[in-house]
Design an enzyme around this catalytic site. Structure first.
Site, PDB file in Angstrom:
ATOM      1  N   HIS A  66      -0.918   0.232 -10.148  1.00 46.08           N
ATOM      2  CA  HIS A  66      -1.538  -0.718  -9.206  1.00 46.08           C
ATOM      3  C   HIS A  66      -2.110  -1.935  -9.941  1.00 46.08           C
ATOM      4  O   HIS A  66      -3.323  -2.140  -9.980  1.00 46.08           O
ATOM      5  CB  HIS A  66      -2.627  -0.034  -8.367  1.00 46.08           C
ATOM      6  CG  HIS A  66      -2.965  -0.807  -7.116  1.00 46.08           C
ATOM      7  ND1 HIS A  66      -3.388  -0.226  -5.951  1.00 46.08           N
ATOM      8  CD2 HIS A  66      -2.923  -2.146  -6.836  1.00 46.08           C
ATOM      9  CE1 HIS A  66      -3.605  -1.151  -5.037  1.00 46.08           C
ATOM     10  NE2 HIS A  66      -3.327  -2.338  -5.560  1.00 46.08           N
ATOM     11  N   GLU A  80      -4.097   7.314  -5.468  1.00 49.31           N
ATOM     12  CA  GLU A  80      -4.248   6.593  -6.737  1.00 49.31           C
ATOM     13  C   GLU A  80      -5.558   6.995  -7.392  1.00 49.31           C
ATOM     14  O   GLU A  80      -6.561   7.140  -6.685  1.00 49.31           O
ATOM     15  CB  GLU A  80      -4.230   5.080  -6.490  1.00 49.31           C
ATOM     16  CG  GLU A  80      -2.890   4.604  -5.957  1.00 49.31           C
ATOM     17  CD  GLU A  80      -2.855   3.104  -5.660  1.00 49.31           C
ATOM     18  OE1 GLU A  80      -3.837   2.402  -5.946  1.00 49.31           O
ATOM     19  OE2 GLU A  80      -1.835   2.641  -5.131  1.00 49.31           O
ATOM     20  N   ARG A  92       0.847  -1.187   0.000  1.00 50.41           N
ATOM     21  CA  ARG A  92       0.000   0.000   0.000  1.00 50.41           C
ATOM     22  C   ARG A  92       0.885   1.239   0.000  1.00 50.41           C
ATOM     23  O   ARG A  92       1.852   1.329   0.756  1.00 50.41           O
ATOM     24  CB  ARG A  92      -0.916   0.017   1.230  1.00 50.41           C
ATOM     25  CG  ARG A  92      -2.102  -0.936   1.119  1.00 50.41           C
ATOM     26  CD  ARG A  92      -3.070  -0.495   0.008  1.00 50.41           C
ATOM     27  NE  ARG A  92      -4.252  -1.331  -0.129  1.00 50.41           N
ATOM     28  CZ  ARG A  92      -4.371  -2.350  -0.988  1.00 50.41           C
ATOM     29  NH1 ARG A  92      -3.375  -2.678  -1.785  1.00 50.41           N
ATOM     30  NH2 ARG A  92      -5.509  -3.023  -1.064  1.00 50.41           N
TER      31      ARG A  92
END
Ligand code: DGY
Length: 327
Positions: free
Chosen positions: A289, A270, A241
């Site tokens: 991601h 993000e 994370r």
């Protein structure tokens, strides 16, 4: 009896059909302005929510008085207001187990790409700048035989450790809340992975890979002090994370410290803001991601999340429930 389900991120058609066969389903993605009113309206009567990558905070929960279960198409649960869920007895399901190998593949690819400068050198060819044999200034660094330091040693961390130790002959150091009983949980890593304090790991590893969930304990864990402890020329990879890393401190370590490069699949915000200095930094390989983003694994995650939601709404105990009272 048919219940109302709110799907807040696209599901594969076969999984959506499973929900529609048994319940009333509203599909509305709150990230799309045109769908936000439908999302908000559906919250008032939804008993089940399924989706991912959207903050389910106290305000959202307050607007969902009938909610009984949330099924997240993710293993990470940092988007959910856990104390509020615990207080209201709302069940939170997630998707552990089905994405471990895929995320480990991604992280290993990023680790390899960062050490061997794969993206930078592929761009050199693409841009027509390969006009002579490359020199030392563009050489990469070996991965095999290097010492890997893993922050976090859950299922995904162990899958990365297997690739490193068994495939690349890398000694593995790991830091976790408590040592893992390798004989029971990962016999193939016996004698190949060693638990150690964070500071010692940072000082000894050539490549540090963070695979930490985001919690009060891990937020901002990698800061200026921690980057300064890393070996000169070390490489940092984050596949857990983004907010477990203080991004300013990472940039400082890349620009003014001895960190050689960073490979990042996750970021504090993000999608990565367009003006983030991490986006075009010459020492950063950044991915959007994509840890679990393969056809097979994203489908398996959607299937598990759908099954859990249906089980919970039928009054059964789903297999993959996150204990909201322990965090
Ligand atoms: C998860 O499931 O939490 C992952 O971050 C998705 O890639």
């Amino acid at each position: 009896m048919r219940k109302h389900i709110l799907v807040f991120r696209e599901l594969p058609p076969d999984q959506l059909a499973r929900l529609q066969a048994l319940h009333e389903v509203t599909v509305a993605d709150p990230r799309l302005p045109a769908q936000l009113p439908a999302f908000r309206a559906a919250l008032a009567t939804a008993e089940g929510l399924i989706g991912a990558s959207y903050p389910v905070d106290d305000a959202l929960l307050a607007a969902a008085p009938r909610l009984r279960v949330i099924s997240s198409v993710s293993v990470g649960v940092d988007n959910y207001a856990l104390p509020a869920l615990a207080a209201r007895g709302i069940l939170l399901c997630h998707t552990p187990g089905v994405l471990d190998e895929t995320v480990a593949d991604t992280v290993f690819a990023l680790l390899m790409a960062t050490n061997r400068r794969i993206v930078e050198l592929a761009n050199l060819v693409r841009d027509g700048r390969w006009t002579q044999n490359i020199g030392e200034d563009l050489f990469g660094f070996d991965v095999h035989g290097k010492t890997l330091g893993l922050l976090g040693f859950g299922r995904i961390g162990q899958a990365i450790a297997r690739r490193a130790a068994l495939g690349f002959g890398m000694p593995v150091l790991y830091h976790a809340r408590r040592p893992v009983d390798l004989a029971v949980q990962a016999p193939e890593l016996r004698g190949r992975a060693q638990h150690m304090p964070l500071d010692e790991l940072l000082a000894r590893a050539d490549i540090v890979v963070a695979m930490l969930p985001l919690s009060g304990e891990t937020r901002g864990l990698m800061g200026a002090r921690e980057f300064a402890l890393m070996k000169a020329g070390a490489i940092f990879v984050n596949g857990g994370r983004g907010a477990t890393v203080q991004e300013d401190a990472l940039l400082q370590a890349l620009d003014h410290g001895t960190l050689r490069a960073a490979g990042l699949d996750v970021f504090a915000t993000e999608p990565l803001p367009i003006d983030s200095p991490l986006r075009r930094h010459p020492k950063v390989t950044a991915l959007p991601h994509i840890g679990s983003a393969t056809f097979e694994t994203r489908h398996a995650m959607a299937e598990l999340a759908t099954t859990s939601l249906l089980q919970a709404l039928a009054g059964e105990r789903p297999a993959a429930v996150f204990d909201t009272t322990t965090s």
